[in-house]
Design an enzyme around this catalytic site. Structure first.
Site, mmCIF file in Angstrom:
data_model
loop_
_atom_site.group_PDB
_atom_site.id
_atom_site.type_symbol
_atom_site.label_atom_id
_atom_site.label_comp_id
_atom_site.label_asym_id
_atom_site.label_seq_id
_atom_site.Cartn_x
_atom_site.Cartn_y
_atom_site.Cartn_z
ATOM 1 N N ASP A 182 4.118 6.109 8.822
ATOM 2 C CA ASP A 182 5.365 5.617 9.422
ATOM 3 C C ASP A 182 5.054 4.826 10.689
ATOM 4 O OD1 ASP A 182 8.051 5.220 9.626
ATOM 5 O OD2 ASP A 182 8.537 7.247 10.290
ATOM 6 N N HIS B 168 3.536 -4.130 8.217
ATOM 7 C CA HIS B 168 3.096 -3.647 6.900
ATOM 8 C C HIS B 168 1.723 -4.234 6.552
ATOM 9 C CE1 HIS B 168 6.879 -1.735 6.421
ATOM 10 N NE2 HIS B 168 7.583 -2.822 6.187
ATOM 11 N N LEU C 228 -13.758 10.262 -4.185
ATOM 12 C CA LEU C 228 -12.433 10.506 -3.599
ATOM 13 C C LEU C 228 -11.400 10.036 -4.611
ATOM 14 C CD1 LEU C 228 -10.705 11.036 -0.870
ATOM 15 C CD2 LEU C 228 -10.624 8.559 -0.730
#
Ligand code: FPP
Length: 227
Positions: free
Chosen positions: A13, A30, A125
């Protein structure tokens, strides 16, 4: 024995505020946020403990944003998955998603499927992007499918039917940007997660801050309801 941060989930956020503070358009936040996704994922892939990194990239509520911002996020995601394919391969990261991507453009859905296929053998991962994801909806859908199949609703049967449960319980849930709420993210899997809220805006979040949060996580006592 200290806690193991096997599954880390992050609510990313603060992109919009980061940009606005600099007199930039929100979408610039963004853009910078996508770079942080790359840096953090690369860091996590070299971390001895982290096996799963789940990132909240687009919630079911994010459609309410102006069309221009939604379109930008879709384009950014598509470009990211295309341009960073080499990074996934180099770091041996498996790419996965949770959420309903059927509302995305056919091109984006194909790009998602392609990257999943290319990376499906990697195991250093697993990066899970939550895309058009909402936890309540996912739990309700799992309950509905159990009912329709005439199965009993138990913790175990629900656990098996909830799409995102396949990545295991969340050990450490981090939210950047200063708000202290879960925003319908991985509610089932976070039943015993340790929660961390940092005021750092996502574009400013670094591997060093992640490491300091993991250090703190290791000092916490996790009792899972016991004493
Ligand atoms: C929250 O910031 C962030 C989002 C809704 C989108 C998250 C997207 C990225 C981090 C970049 C793209 C991701 C990938 C994987 C390429 P906000 O806009 O709500 O910030 P604000 O609270 O300051 O307005």
């Amino acid at each position: 024995m200290s806690n193991i941060a096997r599954h880390i989930a992050i609510i990313m956020d603060g992109n919009g505020r980061w940009a606005t503070e600099r007199g930039l358009r929100r979408v610039k936040g963004h853009e910078r946020g996508a770079e942080v996704v790359r840096t953090l994922t690369t860091h996590a892939s070299n971390h001895p403990e982290i096996e799963v990194l789940t990132l909240y990239a687009f919630s079911t509520e994010n459609w309410k944003r102006p069309k221009m911002e939604v379109d930008f996020l879709m384009r950014l995601l598509n470009n990211y998955l295309k341009n960073e394919t080499e990074t996934y391969i180099r770091n041996e990261v498996r790419f996965e998603t949770i959420g309903d991507i059927s509302r995305f453009s056919p091109a984006l859905q194909e790009q998602i499927a392609r990257l999943k296929e290319t990376t499906k053998h990697f195991s250093k991962l697993t990066q899970v992007l939550a895309l058009n994801y909402g936890s309540q909806d996912e739990i309700a859908r799992a309950a509905k499918s159990l009912c329709e199949g005439g199965e009993e609703i138990t913790i175990e049967s629900l656990e098996k039917s909830i799409e995102s449960s396949r990545f295991g319980p969340v050990d450490l849930l981090i939210r950047t940007g200063g708000e202290q709420r879960l925003s319908n993210f991985l509610l089932w899997q976070s039943a015993y997660a340790e929660l961390f809220f940092t005021p750092t805006l996502w574009p400013d979040f670094t591997p060093e801050e992640l490491e300091s949060i993991i250090d703190d996580f290791k000092k916490r006592q996790r009792r899972f309801g016991g004493i």
